[in-house]
Design a protein around this motif. Structure first.
Motif, PDB file in Angstrom:
ATOM      1  N   ILE A  72     137.446  90.937 -77.179  1.00 45.95           N
ATOM      2  CA  ILE A  72     138.121  90.197 -76.185  1.00 45.95           C
ATOM      3  C   ILE A  72     137.939  90.776 -75.218  1.00 45.95           C
ATOM      4  O   ILE A  72     137.698  90.260 -74.028  1.00 45.95           O
ATOM      5  CB  ILE A  72     139.376  89.842 -76.651  1.00 45.95           C
ATOM      6  CG1 ILE A  72     139.535  89.053 -78.078  1.00 45.95           C
ATOM      7  CG2 ILE A  72     140.201  89.173 -75.673  1.00 45.95           C
ATOM      8  CD1 ILE A  72     140.882  88.823 -78.682  1.00 45.95           C
ATOM      9  N   VAL A  73     138.150  92.298 -75.084  1.00 48.16           N
ATOM     10  CA  VAL A  73     138.163  92.952 -73.864  1.00 48.16           C
ATOM     11  C   VAL A  73     136.725  92.907 -73.161  1.00 48.16           C
ATOM     12  O   VAL A  73     136.672  92.609 -71.960  1.00 48.16           O
ATOM     13  CB  VAL A  73     138.642  94.356 -73.976  1.00 48.16           C
ATOM     14  CG1 VAL A  73     138.269  95.218 -72.828  1.00 48.16           C
ATOM     15  CG2 VAL A  73     140.216  94.403 -74.450  1.00 48.16           C
ATOM     16  N   ASN A  74     135.819  93.277 -74.014  1.00 49.47           N
ATOM     17  CA  ASN A  74     134.355  93.062 -73.363  1.00 49.47           C
ATOM     18  C   ASN A  74     133.984  91.978 -72.965  1.00 49.47           C
ATOM     19  O   ASN A  74     133.221  91.835 -71.777  1.00 49.47           O
ATOM     20  CB  ASN A  74     133.421  93.580 -74.456  1.00 49.47           C
ATOM     21  CG  ASN A  74     133.758  95.192 -74.604  1.00 49.47           C
ATOM     22  OD1 ASN A  74     133.741  95.793 -73.527  1.00 49.47           O
ATOM     23  ND2 ASN A  74     133.707  95.592 -75.644  1.00 49.47           N
ATOM     24  N   ARG A  75     134.581  90.800 -73.445  1.00 48.80           N
ATOM     25  CA  ARG A  75     134.176  89.449 -72.977  1.00 48.80           C
ATOM     26  C   ARG A  75     135.070  89.301 -71.588  1.00 48.80           C
ATOM     27  O   ARG A  75     134.487  88.610 -70.642  1.00 48.80           O
ATOM     28  CB  ARG A  75     134.644  88.154 -73.895  1.00 48.80           C
ATOM     29  CG  ARG A  75     133.668  88.431 -74.965  1.00 48.80           C
ATOM     30  CD  ARG A  75     134.050  86.914 -76.124  1.00 48.80           C
ATOM     31  NE  ARG A  75     133.242  87.180 -77.010  1.00 48.80           N
ATOM     32  CZ  ARG A  75     133.554  87.131 -78.319  1.00 48.80           C
ATOM     33  NH1 ARG A  75     134.584  87.047 -78.617  1.00 48.80           N
ATOM     34  NH2 ARG A  75     132.665  87.250 -79.337  1.00 48.80           N
ATOM     35  N   GLY A  76     136.097  89.712 -71.525  1.00 49.64           N
ATOM     36  CA  GLY A  76     136.995  89.816 -70.361  1.00 49.64           C
ATOM     37  C   GLY A  76     136.273  90.458 -69.160  1.00 49.64           C
ATOM     38  O   GLY A  76     136.364  90.035 -67.896  1.00 49.64           O
ATOM     39  N   LYS A  77     135.645  91.516 -69.536  1.00 45.73           N
ATOM     40  CA  LYS A  77     134.936  92.385 -68.487  1.00 45.73           C
ATOM     41  C   LYS A  77     133.665  91.629 -67.936  1.00 45.73           C
ATOM     42  O   LYS A  77     133.284  91.646 -67.032  1.00 45.73           O
ATOM     43  CB  LYS A  77     134.792  93.769 -69.173  1.00 45.73           C
ATOM     44  CG  LYS A  77     135.835  94.705 -69.237  1.00 45.73           C
ATOM     45  CD  LYS A  77     135.572  96.141 -69.325  1.00 45.73           C
ATOM     46  CE  LYS A  77     134.881  96.966 -68.319  1.00 45.73           C
ATOM     47  NZ  LYS A  77     135.892  97.252 -67.020  1.00 45.73           N
ATOM     48  N   ALA A  78     133.157  91.009 -68.931  1.00 44.81           N
ATOM     49  CA  ALA A  78     132.168  90.214 -68.733  1.00 44.81           C
ATOM     50  C   ALA A  78     132.254  88.990 -67.589  1.00 44.81           C
ATOM     51  O   ALA A  78     131.455  88.479 -66.841  1.00 44.81           O
ATOM     52  CB  ALA A  78     131.291  89.644 -69.744  1.00 44.81           C
TER      53      ALA A  78
END
Length: 187
Positions: A72-78
């Motif tokens: 979820i964090v990495n999708r948010g960063k993307a």
């Protein structure tokens, strides 16, 4: 697939609400990810080619829960969400733990002798975790003294020969915990 602030918050809330782990386990996992994020300012896509160490899902040292949070964090960063925004949203999503008393309240005589006259007793609140709102209730022989909810209690004629104590209740969104102090016998 990137996500915006609202979707990120919803996904984290959903993960917290639907997780079979204890609130403590979920909170610890979220806190670990928040700490690992530090002040990372890199932006990267969900292929994780530029993910900093400690924020890469699928590492053997990660729990399943941590991996789900990291995805979820990495999708948010993307989606170009800032670290500060994601940290704030994850902190807000942490399950609330009920209050825990770590040092029992103490009743002590603050004025008078307790012998043949009025005695003023004081009640500390003790020490608590998980940010509770604290309230006091004075007890006479273990029974509630109506209206006696302050930090101090002035003994009355009917207290002679009885023990006075104080019950402190810690309340937060997760519940209430009550702890009773020592008792002082009035003569």
């Amino acid at each position: 697939m990137s996500m915006d602030r609202v979707t990120f918050a919803h996904r984290i809330d959903q993960l917290v609400d639907q997780n079979p782990f204890s609130p403590t386990t979920v909170t610890n996992a979220l806190q670990a990810v928040v700490a690992a994020m530090g002040t990372d300012t890199t932006t990267y896509d969900t292929t994780l080619q530029r993910a900093p160490a400690g924020l890469i899902p699928g590492q053997r040292t990660n729990s399943k829960l941590t991996n789900e949070i990291l995805l979820i964090v990495n999708r948010g960063k993307a989606g170009n969400l800032t670290v500060a925004t994601m940290r704030s949203l994850m902190t807000a999503a942490m399950p609330t733990q009920p209050p825990v008393n770590t040092a029992v309240p103490v009743v002590s005589i603050t004025a008078g002798t307790g012998v043949a006259g009025a005695t003023t007793l004081g009640c500390s609140t003790g020490t608590w975790t998980n940010s509770p709102t604290l309230t006091r209730q004075w007890l006479r022989g273990g029974a509630t003294i109506p209206g006696a909810t302050g930090a101090t209690y002035v003994s009355a004629a009917g207290d002679s020969g009885l023990s006075i104590s104080c019950r402190v209740a810690g309340t937060n969104a997760a519940g209430t915990t009550e702890v009773t102090s020592n008792a002082i016998a009035l003569t």
